[in-house]
Write an enzyme that holds these catalytic residues in place. Structure first.
Site, PDB file in Angstrom:
ATOM      1  N   ASN A 223     -16.069 -28.814  -2.442  1.00 15.12           N
ATOM      2  CA  ASN A 223     -15.003 -28.333  -1.571  1.00 15.12           C
ATOM      3  C   ASN A 223     -15.021 -26.803  -1.605  1.00 15.12           C
ATOM      4  O   ASN A 223     -15.829 -26.189  -2.315  1.00 15.12           O
ATOM      5  CB  ASN A 223     -13.641 -28.914  -1.970  1.00 15.12           C
ATOM      6  CG  ASN A 223     -13.241 -28.561  -3.398  1.00 15.12           C
ATOM      7  OD1 ASN A 223     -13.604 -27.508  -3.934  1.00 15.12           O
ATOM      8  ND2 ASN A 223     -12.473 -29.446  -4.033  1.00 15.12           N
ATOM      9  N   GLU A 226     -14.609 -25.048  -5.073  1.00 12.70           N
ATOM     10  CA  GLU A 226     -15.784 -25.286  -5.907  1.00 12.70           C
ATOM     11  C   GLU A 226     -16.968 -24.451  -5.439  1.00 12.70           C
ATOM     12  O   GLU A 226     -17.731 -23.914  -6.260  1.00 12.70           O
ATOM     13  CB  GLU A 226     -16.138 -26.775  -5.890  1.00 12.70           C
ATOM     14  CG  GLU A 226     -15.127 -27.650  -6.613  1.00 12.70           C
ATOM     15  CD  GLU A 226     -15.245 -29.123  -6.292  1.00 12.70           C
ATOM     16  OE1 GLU A 226     -14.538 -29.930  -6.931  1.00 12.70           O
ATOM     17  OE2 GLU A 226     -16.024 -29.483  -5.381  1.00 12.70           O
ATOM     18  N   ASP A 294     -13.851 -37.842  -2.942  1.00 13.29           N
ATOM     19  CA  ASP A 294     -14.510 -39.079  -3.365  1.00 13.29           C
ATOM     20  C   ASP A 294     -14.814 -39.964  -2.157  1.00 13.29           C
ATOM     21  O   ASP A 294     -15.861 -40.613  -2.104  1.00 13.29           O
ATOM     22  CB  ASP A 294     -13.615 -39.844  -4.346  1.00 13.29           C
ATOM     23  CG  ASP A 294     -13.313 -39.041  -5.594  1.00 13.29           C
ATOM     24  OD1 ASP A 294     -14.236 -38.394  -6.120  1.00 13.29           O
ATOM     25  OD2 ASP A 294     -12.146 -39.054  -6.032  1.00 13.29           O
TER      26      ASP A 294
END
Length: 354
Positions: A223, A226, A294
């Site tokens: 994301n 990150e 996820d």
């Protein structure tokens, strides 16, 4: 929503193909190696203040247990129809048994889940309360986990199991939440789990940090925060976004880099090719983004395993994420919901343009 006209034309031309890919998710065999977490939601009605301490007393109403962390990626794959084998660590406790039970009920193979008797199953318990006819609010969250490094023999056992399964699966997903399975040894030696997963030709990685440990994988799905942490600078402009994508490809030697950017959509990077951007399909009905990453890696990986192009896989990952963010807490979606959402999106776009 009003997506660009050329993108809508592309979606319409690809609708049959995208629908067919979703129908083929059930053919995909995926090994998921992850830091497994159990999310608990305990709710009750506020009765009064306690005389023992300045806290409310709740009359318990319900406890829900659902997969979280890397376990959420496992569960998303199963709910989307994939054939899933889970690899990870749980404790010798009720939470570990509960997580196994949830997986087995969903048809997930749990032979690769090992028990570490010296640590608890990573568990996040959210306690919420409400008065009569009022909104339920979270009061406190209790986390159970061990910060101790996973014993090397356990990491080696996981690596051996992974190696024994590589020729039986179409792809491998690493869901690295930093809770032990992939952690580096004190002397800087990589967890043996990492070279084990790199033995497969199709490896998709969702890691919160230390991306360069996974050299040469098929796809990363960081994301925005990150990605910023990995490159060391803020991604606050179109130019910085392109630079970050190129830098991430260089430092990881990955085949592809998919940066997920919330309501700004997703940006796909491939060496020596222009960035491909897919706008967010749902920017209005966003209630909770917990676990959306996820869902993205689950849908993208299933699509790649059944022959999708990276553009098609990104579109399907975007579509799946647009559905789970409409629900509170970690959530999943299913193939039929995705197909209906795709048809509805195209119908709504057509109506908006009339």
């Amino acid at each position: 929503m009003t997506l660009p006209a050329d993108l809508i034309r592309q979606f319409k031309q690809s609708q049959t193909r995208l629908t067919d890919l979703i129908d083929r998710f059930s053919q995909a065999k995926v090994l998921v190696v992850g830091d497994l977490t159990l999310d608990e939601f305990l709710t009750g009605q506020v009765e009064r203040l306690s005389r023992e301490a300045p806290v409310v007393i709740l009359r318990h109403e319900e406890t829900r247990q659902i997969p979280g962390g890397g376990a959420n990626a496992v569960y998303n794959l199963a709910k989307l129809g994939g054939q899933v084998k889970a690899v990870g660590i749980v404790g010798k406790d009720d939470q570990g048994q509960a997580l196994r039970g949830i997986f087995e009920e969903a048809g997930i193979n749990t032979q690769g889940i090992l028990v570490d008797e010296t640590r608890p199953t990573v568990t996040k318990t959210r306690i919420s309360g409400h008065a009569r006819q009022s909104v339920t609010q979270q009061i406190v969250r209790i986390d159970r986990k061990s910060d101790r490094l996973l014993d090397l023999p356990l990491q080696q056992a996981l690596a051996q199991y992974i190696q024994s399964q590589l020729d039986q699966v179409d792809g491998v997903i690493c869901s690295d939440y930093g809770d032990g399975v992939f952690r580096t040894q004190p002397d800087g030696t990589l967890s043996p789990v990492i070279p084990a997963v790199l033995g497969h030709q199709r490896v998709m990685v969702d890691a919160q940090k230390d991306l360069p440990r996974y050299q040469g994988v098929t796809l990363f799905t960081p994301n925005l925060p990150e990605a910023e942490q990995a490159v060391g600078y803020a991604i606050n402009s179109h130019e910085r976004l392109i630079q970050a994508g190129e830098d991430l490809l260089k430092i990881t030697q990955a085949s592809h880099m998919l940066i997920t950017r919330g309501d700004e959509g997703m940006s796909l990077f491939t060496p020596q090719k222009p960035m491909v951007h897919i706008p967010a399909f749902n920017r209005r009905q966003v209630f909770d983004v917990t676990g959306a990453g996820d869902t993205v890696i689950a849908a993208v990986s299933l699509a790649l395993c059944v022959g999708a192009s990276f553009w098609e896989a990104t579109v399907l990952g975007n579509l799946a994420a647009s559905l789970v963010v409409r629900q509170f807490g970690t959530a999943t979606t299913q193939g039929e919901e995705m197909k209906q959402a795709l048809a509805d999106m195209l119908d709504n776009e057509a109506a908006d343009r009339e």
